[in-house]
Motif scaffolding. Structure first.
Motif, PDB file in Angstrom:
ATOM      1  N   SER A   1       7.430  22.020 -57.839  1.00 40.95           N
ATOM      2  CA  SER A   1       7.668  22.297 -56.421  1.00 40.95           C
ATOM      3  C   SER A   1       7.360  23.752 -56.084  1.00 40.95           C
ATOM      4  N   GLY A   2       7.118  23.989 -54.810  1.00 43.23           N
ATOM      5  CA  GLY A   2       7.135  25.342 -54.296  1.00 43.23           C
ATOM      6  C   GLY A   2       8.575  25.728 -53.982  1.00 43.23           C
ATOM      7  N   SER A   3       8.749  26.680 -53.096  1.00 46.16           N
ATOM      8  CA  SER A   3      10.091  27.079 -52.694  1.00 46.16           C
ATOM      9  C   SER A   3      10.072  27.408 -51.209  1.00 46.16           C
ATOM     10  N   SER A   4      11.230  27.595 -50.625  1.00 51.72           N
ATOM     11  CA  SER A   4      11.330  27.873 -49.195  1.00 51.72           C
ATOM     12  C   SER A   4      10.554  29.149 -48.857  1.00 51.72           C
ATOM     13  N   GLY A   5       9.619  29.033 -47.927  1.00 52.74           N
ATOM     14  CA  GLY A   5       8.792  30.166 -47.541  1.00 52.74           C
ATOM     15  C   GLY A   5       7.620  30.431 -48.469  1.00 52.74           C
ATOM     16  N   ARG A   6       7.562  29.727 -49.618  1.00 48.77           N
ATOM     17  CA  ARG A   6       6.481  29.925 -50.586  1.00 48.77           C
ATOM     18  C   ARG A   6       6.026  28.569 -51.129  1.00 48.77           C
ATOM     19  N   PRO A   7       5.432  27.749 -50.255  1.00 54.21           N
ATOM     20  CA  PRO A   7       4.989  26.430 -50.703  1.00 54.21           C
ATOM     21  C   PRO A   7       3.808  26.536 -51.667  1.00 54.21           C
TER      22      PRO A   7
ATOM     23  N   GLY B   1       7.547  13.399 -56.122  1.00 55.32           N
ATOM     24  CA  GLY B   1       8.946  13.748 -55.910  1.00 55.32           C
ATOM     25  C   GLY B   1       9.204  15.227 -55.739  1.00 55.32           C
ATOM     26  N   ASN B   2       8.144  16.037 -55.723  1.00 52.85           N
ATOM     27  CA  ASN B   2       8.309  17.477 -55.573  1.00 52.85           C
ATOM     28  C   ASN B   2       8.325  17.887 -54.105  1.00 52.85           C
ATOM     29  N   SER B   3       8.717  19.128 -53.849  1.00 55.94           N
ATOM     30  CA  SER B   3       8.971  19.606 -52.489  1.00 55.94           C
ATOM     31  C   SER B   3       8.249  20.923 -52.219  1.00 55.94           C
ATOM     32  N   TYR B   4       8.279  21.323 -50.944  1.00 54.87           N
ATOM     33  CA  TYR B   4       7.634  22.560 -50.490  1.00 54.87           C
ATOM     34  C   TYR B   4       6.157  22.567 -50.907  1.00 54.87           C
ATOM     35  N   ILE B   5       5.442  21.594 -50.370  1.00 59.97           N
ATOM     36  CA  ILE B   5       4.030  21.405 -50.691  1.00 59.97           C
ATOM     37  C   ILE B   5       3.237  21.277 -49.393  1.00 59.97           C
ATOM     38  N   THR B   6       2.085  21.943 -49.337  1.00 57.81           N
ATOM     39  CA  THR B   6       1.156  21.794 -48.225  1.00 57.81           C
ATOM     40  C   THR B   6      -0.163  21.246 -48.753  1.00 57.81           C
TER      41      THR B   6
ATOM     42  N   ILE C   1      -2.412   9.690 -49.693  1.00 56.81           N
ATOM     43  CA  ILE C   1      -1.396  10.679 -50.046  1.00 56.81           C
ATOM     44  C   ILE C   1      -0.068   9.963 -50.247  1.00 56.81           C
ATOM     45  N   SER C   2       0.513  10.110 -51.435  1.00 56.63           N
ATOM     46  CA  SER C   2       1.855   9.603 -51.692  1.00 56.63           C
ATOM     47  C   SER C   2       2.807  10.791 -51.744  1.00 56.63           C
ATOM     48  N   ALA C   3       3.731  10.836 -50.789  1.00 54.79           N
ATOM     49  CA  ALA C   3       4.681  11.956 -50.695  1.00 54.79           C
ATOM     50  C   ALA C   3       6.102  11.399 -50.663  1.00 54.79           C
ATOM     51  N   LEU C   4       6.462  10.721 -51.737  1.00 54.41           N
ATOM     52  CA  LEU C   4       7.770  10.070 -51.816  1.00 54.41           C
ATOM     53  C   LEU C   4       8.742  10.931 -52.622  1.00 54.41           C
ATOM     54  N   GLY C   5       9.985  10.977 -52.155  1.00 52.07           N
ATOM     55  CA  GLY C   5      11.051  11.561 -52.939  1.00 52.07           C
ATOM     56  C   GLY C   5      11.266  13.043 -52.793  1.00 52.07           C
ATOM     57  N   GLY C   6      10.392  13.743 -52.105  1.00 54.76           N
ATOM     58  CA  GLY C   6      10.562  15.183 -51.922  1.00 54.76           C
ATOM     59  C   GLY C   6      10.895  15.529 -50.484  1.00 54.76           C
TER      60      GLY C   6
ATOM     61  N   ARG D   1      -2.719   2.525 -47.142  1.00 58.90           N
ATOM     62  CA  ARG D   1      -1.983   3.557 -46.410  1.00 58.90           C
ATOM     63  C   ARG D   1      -2.665   4.912 -46.526  1.00 58.90           C
ATOM     64  N   CYS D   2      -2.713   5.610 -45.421  1.00 60.55           N
ATOM     65  CA  CYS D   2      -3.215   6.985 -45.465  1.00 60.55           C
ATOM     66  C   CYS D   2      -2.163   7.911 -46.069  1.00 60.55           C
ATOM     67  N   VAL D   3      -0.949   7.890 -45.513  1.00 59.65           N
ATOM     68  CA  VAL D   3       0.141   8.722 -46.032  1.00 59.65           C
ATOM     69  C   VAL D   3       1.382   7.858 -46.171  1.00 59.65           C
ATOM     70  N   ASN D   4       1.905   7.783 -47.373  1.00 56.66           N
ATOM     71  CA  ASN D   4       3.137   7.060 -47.662  1.00 56.66           C
ATOM     72  C   ASN D   4       4.194   8.113 -47.975  1.00 56.66           C
ATOM     73  N   PHE D   5       5.264   8.187 -47.179  1.00 57.54           N
ATOM     74  CA  PHE D   5       6.169   9.323 -47.330  1.00 57.54           C
ATOM     75  C   PHE D   5       7.624   8.926 -47.129  1.00 57.54           C
ATOM     76  N   SER D   6       8.505   9.803 -47.605  1.00 55.70           N
ATOM     77  CA  SER D   6       9.940   9.680 -47.383  1.00 55.70           C
ATOM     78  C   SER D   6      10.519  11.087 -47.403  1.00 55.70           C
ATOM     79  N   GLY D   7      11.831  11.199 -47.331  1.00 58.07           N
ATOM     80  CA  GLY D   7      12.450  12.520 -47.374  1.00 58.07           C
ATOM     81  C   GLY D   7      12.481  13.175 -46.006  1.00 58.07           C
ATOM     82  N   THR D   8      12.839  14.449 -45.997  1.00 56.76           N
ATOM     83  CA  THR D   8      13.025  15.181 -44.747  1.00 56.76           C
ATOM     84  C   THR D   8      11.958  16.259 -44.580  1.00 56.76           C
ATOM     85  N   ASN D   9      11.796  16.672 -43.335  1.00 60.27           N
ATOM     86  CA  ASN D   9      10.882  17.774 -42.989  1.00 60.27           C
ATOM     87  C   ASN D   9       9.449  17.504 -43.450  1.00 60.27           C
TER      88      ASN D   9
END
Length: 234
Positions: A110-116, A142-147, A173-178, A208-216
Protein backbone atom coordinates in the motif's frame (compact mmCIF):
# COMPACT_ATOMS: atom_id res chain seq x y z
CA UNK A 1 20.37 40.04 22.45
CA UNK A 2 23.52 41.63 24.04
CA UNK A 3 26.54 40.07 25.71
CA UNK A 4 26.87 41.07 29.40
CA UNK A 5 30.26 39.47 29.99
CA UNK A 6 32.28 36.47 28.86
CA UNK A 7 30.10 34.01 30.70
CA UNK A 8 26.57 35.43 30.47
CA UNK A 9 24.21 36.19 27.58
CA UNK A 10 20.89 38.02 27.86
CA UNK A 11 17.95 36.87 25.65
CA UNK A 12 14.93 39.04 26.36
CA UNK A 13 14.55 39.06 30.14
CA UNK A 14 16.67 35.94 30.65
CA UNK A 15 20.37 35.56 31.37
CA UNK A 16 21.94 32.29 30.21
CA UNK A 17 25.47 31.14 30.91
CA UNK A 18 27.41 30.99 27.62
CA UNK A 19 28.39 27.38 28.22
CA UNK A 20 24.72 26.45 28.69
CA UNK A 21 23.77 28.41 25.57
CA UNK A 22 26.35 26.55 23.50
CA UNK A 23 25.03 23.27 24.82
CA UNK A 24 21.47 24.32 23.93
CA UNK A 25 22.50 25.22 20.38
CA UNK A 26 24.42 21.96 19.91
CA UNK A 27 21.52 19.90 21.28
CA UNK A 28 19.10 21.66 18.91
CA UNK A 29 21.34 21.03 15.90
CA UNK A 30 21.72 17.38 16.90
CA UNK A 31 17.95 16.99 17.20
CA UNK A 32 17.41 18.53 13.75
CA UNK A 33 20.06 16.23 12.24
CA UNK A 34 18.57 13.13 13.84
CA UNK A 35 15.08 14.08 12.67
CA UNK A 36 16.39 14.56 9.14
CA UNK A 37 18.06 11.17 9.16
CA UNK A 38 14.92 9.53 10.52
CA UNK A 39 12.81 11.23 7.85
CA UNK A 40 15.24 10.11 5.16
CA UNK A 41 14.90 6.54 6.41
CA UNK A 42 11.13 6.81 6.45
CA UNK A 43 10.97 8.09 2.87
CA UNK A 44 13.72 5.92 1.40
CA UNK A 45 11.47 4.15 -1.12
CA UNK A 46 12.30 4.57 -4.77
CA UNK A 47 10.67 7.69 -6.23
CA UNK A 48 10.37 6.22 -9.75
CA UNK A 49 10.20 2.64 -11.03
CA UNK A 50 10.05 1.79 -14.74
CA UNK A 51 8.34 -1.34 -16.08
CA UNK A 52 8.51 -2.55 -19.69
CA UNK A 53 7.34 -5.80 -21.30
CA UNK A 54 10.83 -7.36 -21.35
CA UNK A 55 12.67 -5.14 -18.88
CA UNK A 56 14.50 -3.26 -21.66
CA UNK A 57 14.34 0.45 -22.45
CA UNK A 58 11.42 1.94 -24.38
CA UNK A 59 9.56 5.27 -24.43
CA UNK A 60 10.25 7.20 -21.25
CA UNK A 61 11.49 4.04 -19.53
CA UNK A 62 15.18 4.09 -20.46
CA UNK A 63 17.07 3.30 -17.25
CA UNK A 64 16.61 1.08 -14.21
CA UNK A 65 13.83 -0.80 -16.04
CA UNK A 66 12.20 -4.04 -14.93
CA UNK A 67 9.76 -6.61 -16.37
CA UNK A 68 6.26 -7.12 -14.90
CA UNK A 69 7.49 -10.10 -12.84
CA UNK A 70 9.66 -7.68 -10.84
CA UNK A 71 6.59 -5.59 -9.97
CA UNK A 72 4.65 -8.72 -9.00
CA UNK A 73 7.32 -9.98 -6.57
CA UNK A 74 6.75 -9.01 -2.92
CA UNK A 75 10.53 -8.86 -2.38
CA UNK A 76 10.62 -5.61 -4.38
CA UNK A 77 8.11 -3.84 -2.13
CA UNK A 78 8.98 -2.16 1.15
CA UNK A 79 11.00 0.71 2.60
CA UNK A 80 14.30 0.09 0.81
CA UNK A 81 15.83 2.63 -1.54
CA UNK A 82 15.12 0.48 -4.60
CA UNK A 83 11.71 -0.83 -3.52
CA UNK A 84 8.16 0.23 -4.25
CA UNK A 85 6.51 1.97 -1.29
CA UNK A 86 4.51 5.06 -0.34
CA UNK A 87 5.17 7.89 -2.79
CA UNK A 88 6.64 5.69 -5.53
CA UNK A 89 5.62 6.38 -9.14
CA UNK A 90 5.56 3.24 -11.28
CA UNK A 91 5.64 4.12 -14.98
CA UNK A 92 4.79 1.39 -17.50
CA UNK A 93 6.00 1.78 -21.08
CA UNK A 94 5.25 -0.13 -24.27
CA UNK A 95 2.72 -2.77 -25.19
CA UNK A 96 2.01 -5.61 -22.74
CA UNK A 97 0.33 -8.57 -24.42
CA UNK A 98 -1.08 -11.92 -23.31
CA UNK A 99 -3.37 -14.77 -24.21
CA UNK A 100 -6.50 -16.06 -22.52
CA UNK A 101 -7.18 -15.16 -18.89
CA UNK A 102 -4.01 -13.08 -18.45
CA UNK A 103 -3.26 -11.13 -15.28
CA UNK A 104 -0.51 -8.55 -15.74
CA UNK A 105 0.10 -6.55 -12.55
CA UNK A 106 -0.62 -7.42 -8.91
CA UNK A 107 0.13 -4.87 -6.18
CA UNK A 108 2.13 -6.19 -3.23
CA UNK A 109 1.78 -3.24 -0.85
CA UNK A 110 0.00 0.00 0.00
CA UNK A 111 0.83 3.65 -0.19
CA UNK A 112 -0.01 5.94 2.71
CA UNK A 113 -2.19 8.98 3.35
CA UNK A 114 -0.91 11.82 1.18
CA UNK A 115 1.68 9.52 -0.44
CA UNK A 116 -0.12 7.05 -2.70
CA UNK A 117 1.61 4.57 -4.97
CA UNK A 118 0.99 5.88 -8.50
CA UNK A 119 0.76 3.38 -11.35
CA UNK A 120 1.01 5.46 -14.53
CA UNK A 121 0.78 4.59 -18.25
CA UNK A 122 3.39 6.21 -20.46
CA UNK A 123 2.16 7.69 -23.76
CA UNK A 124 0.86 4.87 -26.01
CA UNK A 125 1.32 2.23 -23.29
CA UNK A 126 -1.23 -0.58 -23.49
CA UNK A 127 -2.31 -3.83 -21.86
CA UNK A 128 -3.91 -6.22 -24.32
CA UNK A 129 -4.86 -9.90 -24.18
CA UNK A 130 -7.21 -12.19 -26.02
CA UNK A 131 -9.09 -11.70 -22.77
CA UNK A 132 -7.73 -10.40 -19.46
CA UNK A 133 -8.24 -12.28 -16.22
CA UNK A 134 -11.57 -12.14 -14.44
CA UNK A 135 -9.44 -11.48 -11.34
CA UNK A 136 -8.16 -8.28 -12.93
CA UNK A 137 -5.60 -7.30 -15.56
CA UNK A 138 -4.43 -4.96 -12.78
CA UNK A 139 -5.22 -6.10 -9.23
CA UNK A 140 -4.76 -3.89 -6.19
CA UNK A 141 -4.86 -7.08 -4.10
CA UNK A 142 -6.54 -5.59 -1.02
CA UNK A 143 -4.03 -2.75 -0.77
CA UNK A 144 -4.84 0.94 -0.25
CA UNK A 145 -3.74 4.46 -1.20
CA UNK A 146 -3.22 3.60 -4.85
CA UNK A 147 -3.66 5.71 -7.99
CA UNK A 148 -3.98 4.05 -11.40
CA UNK A 149 -3.53 6.72 -14.08
CA UNK A 150 -3.90 6.06 -17.80
CA UNK A 151 -1.97 9.22 -18.61
CA UNK A 152 -2.65 10.68 -22.04
CA UNK A 153 -3.91 7.54 -23.82
CA UNK A 154 -3.30 4.37 -21.77
CA UNK A 155 -5.39 1.39 -22.94
CA UNK A 156 -6.62 -1.91 -21.51
CA UNK A 157 -8.26 -4.01 -24.22
CA UNK A 158 -9.40 -7.53 -25.10
CA UNK A 159 -8.59 -8.65 -28.64
CA UNK A 160 -10.88 -11.72 -28.82
CA UNK A 161 -13.86 -9.59 -27.98
CA UNK A 162 -16.56 -10.45 -30.51
CA UNK A 163 -19.49 -12.83 -30.19
CA UNK A 164 -18.34 -16.36 -31.02
CA UNK A 165 -14.67 -15.77 -30.23
CA UNK A 166 -13.02 -17.67 -27.38
CA UNK A 167 -13.85 -15.59 -24.36
CA UNK A 168 -14.16 -15.71 -20.58
CA UNK A 169 -14.74 -13.54 -17.53
CA UNK A 170 -12.72 -10.32 -17.76
CA UNK A 171 -11.97 -7.47 -15.35
CA UNK A 172 -9.71 -4.60 -16.33
CA UNK A 173 -9.16 -3.24 -12.78
CA UNK A 174 -9.84 -5.25 -9.63
CA UNK A 175 -9.82 -2.97 -6.58
CA UNK A 176 -11.35 -5.16 -3.90
CA UNK A 177 -10.66 -5.01 -0.19
CA UNK A 178 -8.73 -1.76 0.04
CA UNK A 179 -9.56 1.92 0.36
CA UNK A 180 -8.50 5.27 -1.11
CA UNK A 181 -8.18 3.96 -4.66
CA UNK A 182 -8.27 6.29 -7.67
CA UNK A 183 -8.69 5.14 -11.29
CA UNK A 184 -8.47 7.86 -13.93
CA UNK A 185 -7.63 8.70 -17.55
CA UNK A 186 -7.85 5.10 -18.81
CA UNK A 187 -9.34 3.79 -22.02
CA UNK A 188 -10.92 0.42 -21.23
CA UNK A 189 -12.05 -0.93 -24.58
CA UNK A 190 -13.74 -3.96 -26.12
CA UNK A 191 -13.79 -6.27 -23.13
CA UNK A 192 -16.81 -7.76 -24.89
CA UNK A 193 -18.34 -6.45 -28.09
CA UNK A 194 -21.62 -8.32 -28.47
CA UNK A 195 -22.12 -8.53 -32.21
CA UNK A 196 -24.99 -11.05 -32.09
CA UNK A 197 -27.72 -9.88 -29.76
CA UNK A 198 -29.32 -13.33 -29.57
CA UNK A 199 -26.09 -14.77 -28.09
CA UNK A 200 -26.40 -15.67 -24.39
CA UNK A 201 -23.19 -17.69 -24.02
CA UNK A 202 -21.36 -14.89 -22.20
CA UNK A 203 -22.43 -13.65 -18.76
CA UNK A 204 -21.99 -9.94 -19.28
CA UNK A 205 -22.19 -9.28 -15.53
CA UNK A 206 -18.74 -10.93 -15.34
CA UNK A 207 -17.24 -8.58 -17.93
CA UNK A 208 -16.19 -5.54 -15.86
CA UNK A 209 -14.10 -2.46 -16.37
CA UNK A 210 -13.63 -1.74 -12.65
CA UNK A 211 -14.65 -4.14 -9.89
CA UNK A 212 -14.31 -2.41 -6.53
CA UNK A 213 -15.25 -2.29 -2.86
CA UNK A 214 -14.15 -0.37 0.22
CA UNK A 215 -14.27 3.35 0.88
CA UNK A 216 -12.99 6.47 -0.87
CA UNK A 217 -12.86 4.95 -4.34
CA UNK A 218 -12.64 7.58 -7.08
CA UNK A 219 -13.22 6.56 -10.73
CA UNK A 220 -13.23 9.46 -13.18
CA UNK A 221 -12.19 10.71 -16.63
CA UNK A 222 -12.11 7.21 -18.14
CA UNK A 223 -13.43 5.94 -21.48
CA UNK A 224 -15.25 2.60 -21.18
CA UNK A 225 -16.52 1.22 -24.50
CA UNK A 226 -17.96 -2.15 -25.61
CA UNK A 227 -18.07 -3.95 -22.31
CA UNK A 228 -20.50 -5.79 -20.08
CA UNK A 229 -20.64 -3.77 -16.87
CA UNK A 230 -18.57 -0.63 -16.64
CA UNK A 231 -18.53 -0.56 -12.82
CA UNK A 232 -19.32 -3.23 -10.30
CA UNK A 233 -19.37 -2.39 -6.59
CA UNK A 234 -19.22 -5.30 -4.16
Amino acid sequence: MRVLNQNTTRIGNFEIASVSLRRLVLMTLAAVLLFGLAAAGTFAQASNIYITPDGGGIGNCTSNTHPPSWFNSSSNWGSGGAQIGPGTIVLICGGFTGGANTQFFVFQGSGSSGRPISFVFDANASIKASYVSGDGAIKTNGNSYITIDGGSNGVIQNTANKTGQSHGNSTAISALGGHDIEVKNLQILDLYDKTNFSDSSVDQSQIRCVNFSGTNTSIHDNVMLNTGWCLNQN
